[in-house]
Scaffold this motif. Structure first.
Motif, PDB file in Angstrom:
ATOM      1  N   VAL A  90     -31.364  47.252 -24.306  1.00 35.49           N
ATOM      2  CA  VAL A  90     -30.957  46.605 -25.555  1.00 35.49           C
ATOM      3  C   VAL A  90     -31.115  47.564 -26.726  1.00 35.49           C
ATOM      4  O   VAL A  90     -30.259  47.645 -27.617  1.00 35.49           O
ATOM      5  N   GLN A  91     -32.193  48.333 -26.728  1.00 33.23           N
ATOM      6  CA  GLN A  91     -32.450  49.262 -27.824  1.00 33.23           C
ATOM      7  C   GLN A  91     -31.517  50.468 -27.819  1.00 33.23           C
ATOM      8  O   GLN A  91     -31.125  50.968 -28.874  1.00 33.23           O
ATOM      9  N   SER A  92     -31.156  50.940 -26.620  1.00 26.56           N
ATOM     10  CA  SER A  92     -30.429  52.203 -26.515  1.00 26.56           C
ATOM     11  C   SER A  92     -28.912  52.051 -26.367  1.00 26.56           C
ATOM     12  O   SER A  92     -28.167  53.005 -26.598  1.00 26.56           O
ATOM     13  N   ASN A  93     -28.445  50.881 -25.968  1.00 26.92           N
ATOM     14  CA  ASN A  93     -27.009  50.685 -25.711  1.00 26.92           C
ATOM     15  C   ASN A  93     -26.457  49.663 -26.705  1.00 26.92           C
ATOM     16  O   ASN A  93     -26.742  48.462 -26.616  1.00 26.92           O
ATOM     17  N   GLY A  94     -25.661  50.135 -27.646  1.00 29.90           N
ATOM     18  CA  GLY A  94     -25.090  49.266 -28.663  1.00 29.90           C
ATOM     19  C   GLY A  94     -24.145  48.220 -28.120  1.00 29.90           C
ATOM     20  O   GLY A  94     -23.950  47.161 -28.743  1.00 29.90           O
ATOM     21  N   GLN A  95     -23.548  48.475 -26.944  1.00 32.90           N
ATOM     22  CA  GLN A  95     -22.664  47.484 -26.344  1.00 32.90           C
ATOM     23  C   GLN A  95     -23.445  46.259 -25.886  1.00 32.90           C
ATOM     24  O   GLN A  95     -22.873  45.170 -25.733  1.00 32.90           O
ATOM     25  N   ILE A 138     -26.479  48.349 -13.659  1.00 27.81           N
ATOM     26  CA  ILE A 138     -25.126  48.202 -14.210  1.00 27.81           C
ATOM     27  C   ILE A 138     -25.180  47.595 -15.607  1.00 27.81           C
ATOM     28  O   ILE A 138     -24.303  47.865 -16.437  1.00 27.81           O
ATOM     29  N   LEU A 139     -26.214  46.780 -15.880  1.00 31.31           N
ATOM     30  CA  LEU A 139     -26.377  46.285 -17.247  1.00 31.31           C
ATOM     31  C   LEU A 139     -26.644  47.453 -18.190  1.00 31.31           C
ATOM     32  O   LEU A 139     -26.062  47.518 -19.286  1.00 31.31           O
ATOM     33  N   GLU A 140     -27.502  48.363 -17.785  1.00 31.78           N
ATOM     34  CA  GLU A 140     -27.820  49.527 -18.608  1.00 31.78           C
ATOM     35  C   GLU A 140     -26.582  50.354 -18.920  1.00 31.78           C
ATOM     36  O   GLU A 140     -26.485  50.973 -19.976  1.00 31.78           O
ATOM     37  N   GLU A 141     -25.619  50.373 -17.997  1.00 30.31           N
ATOM     38  CA  GLU A 141     -24.426  51.206 -18.138  1.00 30.31           C
ATOM     39  C   GLU A 141     -23.282  50.495 -18.847  1.00 30.31           C
ATOM     40  O   GLU A 141     -22.193  51.074 -18.993  1.00 30.31           O
ATOM     41  N   ALA A 151     -17.539  43.195 -23.307  1.00 27.69           N
ATOM     42  CA  ALA A 151     -17.133  42.338 -22.191  1.00 27.69           C
ATOM     43  C   ALA A 151     -17.943  42.649 -20.938  1.00 27.69           C
ATOM     44  O   ALA A 151     -18.369  41.740 -20.210  1.00 27.69           O
ATOM     45  N   ARG A 152     -18.170  43.950 -20.683  1.00 31.51           N
ATOM     46  CA  ARG A 152     -18.964  44.314 -19.511  1.00 31.51           C
ATOM     47  C   ARG A 152     -20.404  43.880 -19.687  1.00 31.51           C
ATOM     48  O   ARG A 152     -21.063  43.446 -18.731  1.00 31.51           O
ATOM     49  N   ALA A 153     -20.936  44.000 -20.894  1.00 28.33           N
ATOM     50  CA  ALA A 153     -22.311  43.560 -21.145  1.00 28.33           C
ATOM     51  C   ALA A 153     -22.446  42.066 -20.857  1.00 28.33           C
ATOM     52  O   ALA A 153     -23.427  41.618 -20.246  1.00 28.33           O
ATOM     53  N   MET A 210     -24.594  40.528 -17.855  1.00 28.31           N
ATOM     54  CA  MET A 210     -25.661  39.588 -18.191  1.00 28.31           C
ATOM     55  C   MET A 210     -25.591  38.358 -17.299  1.00 28.31           C
ATOM     56  O   MET A 210     -26.616  37.815 -16.865  1.00 28.31           O
ATOM     57  N   GLU A 211     -24.390  37.908 -16.997  1.00 29.10           N
ATOM     58  CA  GLU A 211     -24.220  36.757 -16.108  1.00 29.10           C
ATOM     59  C   GLU A 211     -24.766  37.057 -14.714  1.00 29.10           C
ATOM     60  O   GLU A 211     -25.349  36.191 -14.058  1.00 29.10           O
TER      61      GLU A 211
END
Length: 282
Positions: A255-260, A220-223, A228-230, A234-235
């Protein structure tokens, strides 16, 4: 469609050079001029119009097991990459089960509720057996008259035979028989959101589920689709009690592929600190 989705997700975890190399080796198109957002979306775009033969070969390369004529893909009712939770419940309380299913989903837990997830045209017993054979854990909703059901005890027996974690939730009935020794929760007077948070604490700690819940949390972090979702995801990552080098690789790739994620204030640093704290920095 399930196979295309899963191939895209798995190959999308690799770096760009390996993705293009793999696509070329299996005869798929590739490009240096793609303007999409994520690697998973890129792979999906490259393979979505492919012939079955090439797709089957790529799927096998990525770890699928195939029968003689068709791939053995996962049941469609599970959300890809998420922790799989079977909810054993009485039909009369399917509304409460559906609330738990809804509340679990944002945390990377795909919950199976038989009366909601089985299409009318399917054979319901086969679908339930499929869910029991592929779930990661079971939550038993012990409402009054639960023990009188001819089906719920069989579901529990199936899970016990697979040696899965079975969590019981007291909702008017205490655990009985063999399930009396399983980890129990008290659900009386608690809404589904509260129960979900307590269940997640168990899944993160228990030796049988902590790896799978860590994998689904990273999924879900990757998505993460917003800053706000990131931050929220992360929490959840920081609450995990299991970590390995594969998760470190996935998190850094995200981190590299998802700008959010990469542009969310403080998130890349917190993620790296978590990796180092868990001792899986390589």
């Amino acid at each position: 469609m399930n196979l295309i989705s899963e191939v895209s997700r798995r190959l999308g975890r690799e770096d760009w050079a390996l993705i293009d190399l793999t696509l070329r080796q299996f005869g798929f198109p590739w490009t240096d001029e793609w303007n999409g957002d994520t690697r998973t979306a890129y792979v999906l775009d490259m393979i979505q119009s492919s012939e079955d033969t090439g797709l089957l070969a790529l799927g096998e390369h990525l770890g699928f097991e195939f029968g003689s004529t068709r791939p053995q893909v996962e049941p469609a009712f599970w959300f890809s990459g998420y922790f799989r939770l079977f909810l054993s419940h009485l039909a009369t309380h399917r509304g409460y089960a559906a609330e738990l299913q809804r509340d679990c989903f944002p945390f990377g837990v795909s919950a199976f509720v038989a009366h909601n997830d089985i299409e009318p045209a399917t054979t319901w017993q086969d679908e339930i057996e499929s869910a029991l054979a592929t779930c990661d854990a079971m939550l038993v909703l012990l409402h009054p008259e639960f023990h009188e059901s001819k089906w719920t005890d069989q579901e529990i027996g199936y899970a016990m035979g697979r040696q899965l974690l079975v969590v019981t939730l007291r909702l008017g009935t205490d655990p009985y028989g063999f399930i009396g020794r399983f980890q129990a929760m008290d659900g009386v007077g608690k809404d589904s959101a509260k129960v979900t948070h307590e269940l997640l604490d168990i899944l993160r700690r228990h030796r049988q589920t902590r790896k799978r819940i860590a994998e689904s949390t990273v999924a879900i972090l990757e998505e993460s689709g917003t800053f706000a979702r990131a931050k929220a995801n992360m929490e959840l990552v920081e609450k995990l009690e299991y970590w390995d080098s594969a998760l470190s690789s996935r998190a850094r790739t995200a981190v590299q592929s998802n700008g959010q994620i990469s542009e969310a204030w403080g998130i890349p640093e917190r993620l790296e600190q978590h990796i180092q704290r868990m001792g899986k920095g390589t």
